[in-house]
Scaffold this motif. Structure first.
Motif, PDB file in Angstrom:
ATOM      1  N   LEU A 248       0.465  -0.788   0.287  1.00 23.18           N
ATOM      2  CA  LEU A 248      -0.143   0.173   0.238  1.00 23.18           C
ATOM      3  C   LEU A 248       0.896   1.155   0.169  1.00 23.18           C
ATOM      4  O   LEU A 248       2.090   1.024   0.599  1.00 23.18           O
ATOM      5  N   THR A 249      -0.017   2.010  -0.662  1.00 23.29           N
ATOM      6  CA  THR A 249       1.017   3.426  -0.745  1.00 23.29           C
ATOM      7  C   THR A 249       0.321   4.353   0.676  1.00 23.29           C
ATOM      8  O   THR A 249      -0.502   3.677   1.422  1.00 23.29           O
ATOM      9  N   ARG A 250       1.678   5.423   0.955  1.00 28.50           N
ATOM     10  CA  ARG A 250       0.849   6.339   1.782  1.00 28.50           C
ATOM     11  C   ARG A 250      -0.638   6.717   1.680  1.00 28.50           C
ATOM     12  O   ARG A 250      -0.889   6.998   2.756  1.00 28.50           O
TER      13      ARG A 250
ATOM     14  N   GLN B 121      -2.861   5.423   1.006  1.00 28.93           N
ATOM     15  CA  GLN B 121      -4.279   4.504   0.457  1.00 28.93           C
ATOM     16  C   GLN B 121      -3.710   4.349   1.598  1.00 28.93           C
ATOM     17  O   GLN B 121      -4.907   3.762   1.831  1.00 28.93           O
ATOM     18  N   THR B 122      -2.944   3.712   2.372  1.00 36.01           N
ATOM     19  CA  THR B 122      -2.703   3.692   4.340  1.00 36.01           C
ATOM     20  C   THR B 122      -3.627   4.680   4.550  1.00 36.01           C
ATOM     21  O   THR B 122      -4.475   4.458   5.411  1.00 36.01           O
TER      22      THR B 122
ATOM     23  N   LEU C  78      -6.967   4.311   3.728  1.00 37.04           N
ATOM     24  CA  LEU C  78      -7.895   2.745   4.668  1.00 37.04           C
ATOM     25  C   LEU C  78      -8.015   2.998   5.807  1.00 37.04           C
ATOM     26  O   LEU C  78      -9.298   2.815   6.855  1.00 37.04           O
ATOM     27  N   LYS C  79      -7.229   3.816   6.769  1.00 34.35           N
ATOM     28  CA  LYS C  79      -7.028   3.919   7.967  1.00 34.35           C
ATOM     29  C   LYS C  79      -8.517   5.208   8.437  1.00 34.35           C
ATOM     30  O   LYS C  79      -9.232   5.239   9.617  1.00 34.35           O
TER      31      LYS C  79
ATOM     32  N   CYS D 116      -0.499 -11.032   8.037  1.00 41.22           N
ATOM     33  CA  CYS D 116      -0.482 -10.388   6.478  1.00 41.22           C
ATOM     34  C   CYS D 116      -0.340 -11.848   5.956  1.00 41.22           C
ATOM     35  O   CYS D 116      -0.828 -11.869   4.747  1.00 41.22           O
TER      36      CYS D 116
ATOM     37  N   GLU E 155      -2.922  -6.587   3.294  1.00 38.95           N
ATOM     38  CA  GLU E 155      -2.007  -5.816   3.886  1.00 38.95           C
ATOM     39  C   GLU E 155      -1.534  -5.612   5.132  1.00 38.95           C
ATOM     40  O   GLU E 155      -3.189  -5.401   5.768  1.00 38.95           O
TER      41      GLU E 155
ATOM     42  N   VAL F 289      -2.417  -2.150   7.753  1.00 36.96           N
ATOM     43  CA  VAL F 289      -2.702  -0.498   8.125  1.00 36.96           C
ATOM     44  C   VAL F 289      -1.452  -0.783   8.787  1.00 36.96           C
ATOM     45  O   VAL F 289      -1.457   0.332   8.329  1.00 36.96           O
ATOM     46  N   GLN F 290      -2.821  -0.669   9.952  1.00 36.46           N
ATOM     47  CA  GLN F 290      -1.847  -0.145  11.140  1.00 36.46           C
ATOM     48  C   GLN F 290      -2.149  -0.670  12.815  1.00 36.46           C
ATOM     49  O   GLN F 290      -3.168  -1.570  12.829  1.00 36.46           O
TER      50      GLN F 290
END
Length: 98
Positions: A2-4, A6-7, A10-11, A66, A72, A74-75
């Motif tokens: 994931l790109t920044r 995208q992250t 999603l957050k 994962c 992926e 995410v956090q």
């Protein structure tokens, strides 16, 4: 991967979600992975509560989940892990391109 952007997307999308699965004393079991896979197929984006682990152990648990599910990372927010696995067809999430 994931790109920044995208992250971040999603957050923000995961903000109101509740933890669907809890990793307990037994840790990562086959039935836990089956439950995560099933939940990912339905929800795509999900939270997992990781009980009783140090910060380093939580990251190891996240990496293993994962790896075994194809999701992926995410956090991590406290002991709540957020992961994402986009459906090939009819996804609810349109990720930013960059």
């Amino acid at each position: 991967m994931l790109t920044r952007n995208q992250t971040l997307y999603l957050k923000s999308s995961a903000h109101d979600l509740k933890a669907v699965v809890i990793v307990g004393q037994k840790g990562i079991t086959e039935s836990l992975i089956d439950e995560v896979k099933s939940s990912l197929e339905h929800h795509e984006l999900m939270k997992i509560k990781v009980n009783g682990a140090t910060k380093e152990n939580r990251q190891a648990v996240a990496d293993e989940i994962c790896r075994l599910t194809g999701a992926e990372f995410v956090q991590f927010l406290g002991n709540i892990l957020t992961i994402f696995k986009q459906k090939k067809k009819e996804s609810k999430y349109v990720l930013p391109k960059d």
